[in-house]
Design an enzyme around this catalytic site. Structure first.
Site, PDB file in Angstrom:
ATOM      1  N   GLY A  14       0.821  -1.205   0.000  1.00 10.04           N
ATOM      2  CA  GLY A  14       0.000   0.000   0.000  1.00 10.04           C
ATOM      3  C   GLY A  14       0.852   1.250   0.000  1.00 10.04           C
ATOM      4  O   GLY A  14       0.618   2.169   0.793  1.00 10.04           O
ATOM      5  N   GLY A  18       0.446   8.386   0.880  1.00 10.49           N
ATOM      6  CA  GLY A  18       0.284   8.445   2.324  1.00 10.49           C
ATOM      7  C   GLY A  18       1.462   7.930   3.118  1.00 10.49           C
ATOM      8  O   GLY A  18       2.633   8.121   2.756  1.00 10.49           O
ATOM      9  N   TYR A 149     -12.836  -0.744  11.747  1.00 18.52           N
ATOM     10  CA  TYR A 149     -11.432  -0.406  11.565  1.00 18.52           C
ATOM     11  C   TYR A 149     -10.631  -0.714  12.831  1.00 18.52           C
ATOM     12  O   TYR A 149      -9.592  -1.373  12.785  1.00 18.52           O
ATOM     13  CB  TYR A 149     -11.307   1.069  11.198  1.00 18.52           C
TER      14      TYR A 149
END
Length: 259
Positions: A14, A18, A149
């Site tokens: 990922g 970010g 989450y």
């Protein structure tokens, strides 16, 4: 302290934006050869263009078993694995479907489980390795508006601690990193949506978010991705050889604990 990761290969999942991209950049600056991963060639290429240092990319959807297999086929070995891939979002608990719970489980937990299962064996056999799971302060301070989450990140910490025990004494360390609110593209978008709902500016909403949602925080602002990455680079270093099985906090003091 000079961190030198020359000769090491690091996979960061990922990592096209970010925190993941900041980690990849930090590892590359320390001398590691970095593997960027993402779901589209366009995003992977864009991320690679920003990296200063040795880097290459793999396009794969690591939220699926097939995507993890594709990465493993492309990159058989790694010295450093940073399981950064994850999703989050605000949602009323009573609206979270079984499918949504399963999506969080597959992306936030199983991607790291699958990749660590493969790469940890080579690290163990070579007598050196670093595995990190990017968790969150939400694992310890589960938000009412993001229960799915927080639960996924709590589970991730269990995986990390258990794997650290499996690899005890092998020269392979396993740790979780716990960021707090961090100014990533996703967080900026989330704050803007909340600001629109409240009729305030994004800057005002960021302050309100910290006051209302994270009142125990001591930093008084969102962290920069590079600040989280600095902890990850240290945890990946030879100097961090005695740090394993730990939850390393970069959450600005939100967690009400001195341990």
């Amino acid at each position: 302290m000079k961190i030198d990761l020359s000769g090491k290969t690091a996979i960061v999942t990922g990592s096209t934006g970010g925190i993941g991209l900041a980690i990849a950049q930090g590892l590359a600056e320390a001398g590691a050869e970095v593997v960027i991963t993402g779901r589209s060639q366009e995003n992977v290429d864009a991320a690679l263009s920003t990296i200063t240092g040795a880097a290459r990319g793999v396009v794969a959807d690591l939220g699926m078993a097939e995507g993890c297999a594709a990465l493993i086929a492309a990159e058989q070995e790694a010295d450093i694995l940073v399981n950064n891939l994850g999703v989050y979002g605000r949602q009323d608990y009573f609206d979270i479907s079984d499918d949504e719970w399963e999506r969080y489980f597959q992306i936030n937990i199983m991607s790291g489980v699958r990749l660590s299962r493969h790469y940890a064996q080579g690290m163990r056999d070579r007598g050196w390795g670093r595995i990190q799971f990017i968790s969150s302060e939400s694992a310890l301070n589960i938000p009412a508006d993001m229960v799915q989450y927080g639960v996924s990140k709590s589970a991730l910490q269990g995986v990390s601690r258990g794997l650290a025990k499996v690899l005890a004494g092998t020269g392979v360390t396993v740790n979780t990193i716990l960021p707090g609110p961090t100014r990533t593209e996703g967080a900026v978008s989330m704050i803007k949506g909340m600001a629109d709902d409240r009729g305030v500016t994004p800057e005002e909403m960021e302050a309100l978010f910290l006051q209302e949602k994270r009142p125990s925080g001591l930093l008084g602002r969102f962290a920069a991705p590079e600040e989280v990455a600095a902890m990850c680079v240290y945890a990946a270093s030879p100097q961090a050889s005695a740090t394993t099985g730990a939850a390393l906090k970069v959450e600005g003091g939100i967690v009400e604990s001195i341990s």
